[in-house]
Scaffold this motif. Structure first.
Motif, mmCIF file in Angstrom:
data_model
loop_
_atom_site.group_PDB
_atom_site.id
_atom_site.type_symbol
_atom_site.label_atom_id
_atom_site.label_comp_id
_atom_site.label_asym_id
_atom_site.label_seq_id
_atom_site.Cartn_x
_atom_site.Cartn_y
_atom_site.Cartn_z
ATOM 1 N N LEU A 162 -8.095 43.681 49.849
ATOM 2 C CA LEU A 162 -6.501 43.542 49.462
ATOM 3 C C LEU A 162 -6.322 43.414 47.908
ATOM 4 C CD1 LEU A 162 -5.325 41.552 52.234
ATOM 5 C CD2 LEU A 162 -5.395 44.083 52.523
ATOM 6 N N LYS A 163 -5.270 44.095 47.477
ATOM 7 C CA LYS A 163 -4.919 43.702 45.952
ATOM 8 C C LYS A 163 -3.657 43.207 46.180
ATOM 9 C CE LYS A 163 -5.208 45.780 41.628
ATOM 10 N NZ LYS A 163 -5.713 47.170 40.753
ATOM 11 N N ALA A 186 17.164 42.482 45.659
ATOM 12 C CA ALA A 186 16.193 42.562 44.525
ATOM 13 C C ALA A 186 15.117 42.768 45.001
ATOM 14 C CB ALA A 186 16.348 41.331 43.485
ATOM 15 N N THR A 187 14.425 42.095 46.115
ATOM 16 C CA THR A 187 13.121 41.897 46.824
ATOM 17 C C THR A 187 13.033 43.396 47.381
ATOM 18 O OG1 THR A 187 13.380 39.612 47.257
ATOM 19 C CG2 THR A 187 11.691 40.875 48.526
ATOM 20 N N ARG A 188 14.283 43.800 48.264
ATOM 21 C CA ARG A 188 14.015 45.039 48.623
ATOM 22 C C ARG A 188 13.793 46.393 47.660
ATOM 23 N NH1 ARG A 188 18.475 43.280 51.230
ATOM 24 N NH2 ARG A 188 17.910 42.649 53.242
ATOM 25 N N ASN A 189 14.487 46.197 46.469
ATOM 26 C CA ASN A 189 14.150 47.186 45.249
ATOM 27 C C ASN A 189 12.792 47.005 44.744
ATOM 28 O OD1 ASN A 189 16.792 47.753 45.293
ATOM 29 N ND2 ASN A 189 17.547 46.400 43.725
ATOM 30 N N ALA A 190 12.234 45.647 44.755
ATOM 31 C CA ALA A 190 10.827 45.775 44.320
ATOM 32 C C ALA A 190 9.863 46.343 45.122
ATOM 33 C CB ALA A 190 10.453 44.228 44.209
ATOM 34 N N VAL A 191 9.924 46.227 46.295
ATOM 35 C CA VAL A 191 9.191 46.958 47.416
ATOM 36 C C VAL A 191 9.299 48.356 47.315
ATOM 37 C CG1 VAL A 191 8.656 47.162 49.812
ATOM 38 C CG2 VAL A 191 9.125 44.941 48.820
ATOM 39 N N LYS A 192 10.652 49.007 47.259
ATOM 40 C CA LYS A 192 10.908 49.985 47.317
ATOM 41 C C LYS A 192 10.381 51.035 46.209
ATOM 42 C CE LYS A 192 14.853 53.532 47.455
ATOM 43 N NZ LYS A 192 16.380 53.577 47.456
ATOM 44 N N GLU A 193 10.589 50.334 44.969
ATOM 45 C CA GLU A 193 10.116 50.956 43.391
ATOM 46 C C GLU A 193 8.325 50.833 43.981
ATOM 47 O OE1 GLU A 193 11.422 52.638 41.152
ATOM 48 O OE2 GLU A 193 13.117 52.489 42.350
ATOM 49 N N SER A 215 2.489 42.992 52.460
ATOM 50 C CA SER A 215 3.378 41.743 52.155
ATOM 51 C C SER A 215 3.912 41.684 51.005
ATOM 52 C CB SER A 215 2.527 40.619 52.871
ATOM 53 O OG SER A 215 1.544 40.189 51.831
ATOM 54 N N VAL A 216 5.104 40.736 51.066
ATOM 55 C CA VAL A 216 5.802 40.709 49.671
ATOM 56 C C VAL A 216 5.904 39.096 49.591
ATOM 57 C CG1 VAL A 216 8.008 41.273 50.530
ATOM 58 C CG2 VAL A 216 7.495 40.985 48.266
ATOM 59 N N TYR A 217 5.427 38.317 48.776
ATOM 60 C CA TYR A 217 5.782 36.972 48.341
ATOM 61 C C TYR A 217 6.820 36.789 47.203
ATOM 62 C CZ TYR A 217 4.789 32.228 47.000
ATOM 63 O OH TYR A 217 5.038 30.808 46.855
ATOM 64 N N VAL A 218 7.960 36.099 47.566
ATOM 65 C CA VAL A 218 8.729 35.852 46.337
ATOM 66 C C VAL A 218 8.131 34.539 45.836
ATOM 67 C CG1 VAL A 218 11.131 35.283 45.993
ATOM 68 C CG2 VAL A 218 10.805 37.037 47.860
ATOM 69 N N ASN A 219 7.933 34.673 44.527
ATOM 70 C CA ASN A 219 7.360 33.872 43.676
ATOM 71 C C ASN A 219 8.401 33.002 42.908
ATOM 72 O OD1 ASN A 219 4.866 32.481 42.636
ATOM 73 N ND2 ASN A 219 5.228 33.738 40.634
ATOM 74 N N GLU A 220 9.574 33.787 42.520
ATOM 75 C CA GLU A 220 10.374 33.003 41.543
ATOM 76 C C GLU A 220 11.601 34.050 41.633
ATOM 77 O OE1 GLU A 220 10.239 33.029 37.088
ATOM 78 O OE2 GLU A 220 8.719 31.509 37.786
ATOM 79 N N GLN A 221 12.700 32.860 41.827
ATOM 80 C CA GLN A 221 14.035 33.670 41.652
ATOM 81 C C GLN A 221 14.940 33.148 40.389
ATOM 82 O OE1 GLN A 221 15.206 31.957 45.467
ATOM 83 N NE2 GLN A 221 15.159 33.879 46.263
ATOM 84 N N SER A 222 15.663 34.027 39.931
ATOM 85 C CA SER A 222 16.594 33.481 38.695
ATOM 86 C C SER A 222 17.673 34.430 38.800
ATOM 87 C CB SER A 222 15.866 33.831 37.448
ATOM 88 O OG SER A 222 15.486 34.963 37.255
ATOM 89 N N LYS A 280 5.047 38.887 44.438
ATOM 90 C CA LYS A 280 3.790 39.382 44.416
ATOM 91 C C LYS A 280 3.544 40.120 45.684
ATOM 92 C CE LYS A 280 1.779 35.536 42.156
ATOM 93 N NZ LYS A 280 0.722 34.659 42.140
ATOM 94 N N ILE A 281 3.062 41.804 45.654
ATOM 95 C CA ILE A 281 2.913 42.537 46.515
ATOM 96 C C ILE A 281 1.480 42.749 47.063
ATOM 97 C CG2 ILE A 281 3.126 44.962 46.937
ATOM 98 C CD1 ILE A 281 6.066 44.707 45.639
ATOM 99 N N THR A 282 1.158 42.506 48.120
ATOM 100 C CA THR A 282 -0.185 42.603 48.518
ATOM 101 C C THR A 282 -0.366 43.972 49.363
ATOM 102 O OG1 THR A 282 -0.162 40.504 48.976
ATOM 103 C CG2 THR A 282 -1.968 41.756 50.249
ATOM 104 N N PHE A 283 -1.183 44.902 48.889
ATOM 105 C CA PHE A 283 -1.643 46.199 49.698
ATOM 106 C C PHE A 283 -2.799 46.343 49.973
ATOM 107 C CE2 PHE A 283 -1.568 46.804 45.006
ATOM 108 C CZ PHE A 283 -2.615 47.825 44.919
ATOM 109 N N GLU A 284 -3.424 47.197 50.829
ATOM 110 C CA GLU A 284 -4.677 47.667 51.261
ATOM 111 C C GLU A 284 -5.514 48.565 50.319
ATOM 112 O OE1 GLU A 284 -7.486 48.662 54.887
ATOM 113 O OE2 GLU A 284 -5.357 47.909 55.352
ATOM 114 N N VAL A 285 -6.298 48.309 49.864
ATOM 115 C CA VAL A 285 -7.255 49.255 48.924
ATOM 116 C C VAL A 285 -8.145 50.253 49.811
ATOM 117 C CG1 VAL A 285 -8.784 49.780 47.058
ATOM 118 C CG2 VAL A 285 -7.061 47.788 47.186
ATOM 119 N N SER A 286 -7.846 51.431 49.716
ATOM 120 C CA SER A 286 -8.501 52.481 50.679
ATOM 121 C C SER A 286 -9.905 52.816 50.075
ATOM 122 C CB SER A 286 -7.990 53.746 50.867
ATOM 123 O OG SER A 286 -6.496 53.615 51.397
#
Length: 66
Positions: A4-5, A20-27, A37-44, A60-66
């Protein structure tokens, strides 16, 4: 065994932190596959006078490396 990375993404929305979190994952999903997974580290917020104009998240977005 899965490898995982984690990457850090900054995103914003005029609506909410959730949006904003949805936008991050979508992009991120445009160039990153196998997001797990996605971990919300900070909000402002950006404030103009007495009004919140933008919601910002640092995630922080976690994804599996193939």
């Amino acid at each position: 065994m899965a490898v995982l990375k984690v990457i850090e993404i900054l995103a914003n929305s005029k609506e909410s932190w959730e949006d904003a979190t949805r936008n991050a994952v979508k992009e991120a999903s445009k160039s990153v596959k196998n997001i797990r997974s996605v971990y919300v580290n900070e909000q402002s917020c950006v404030v103009d006078g007495a009004n919140i104009t933008h919601f910002r998240v640092n995630v922080k977005i976690t994804f599996e490396v193939s």
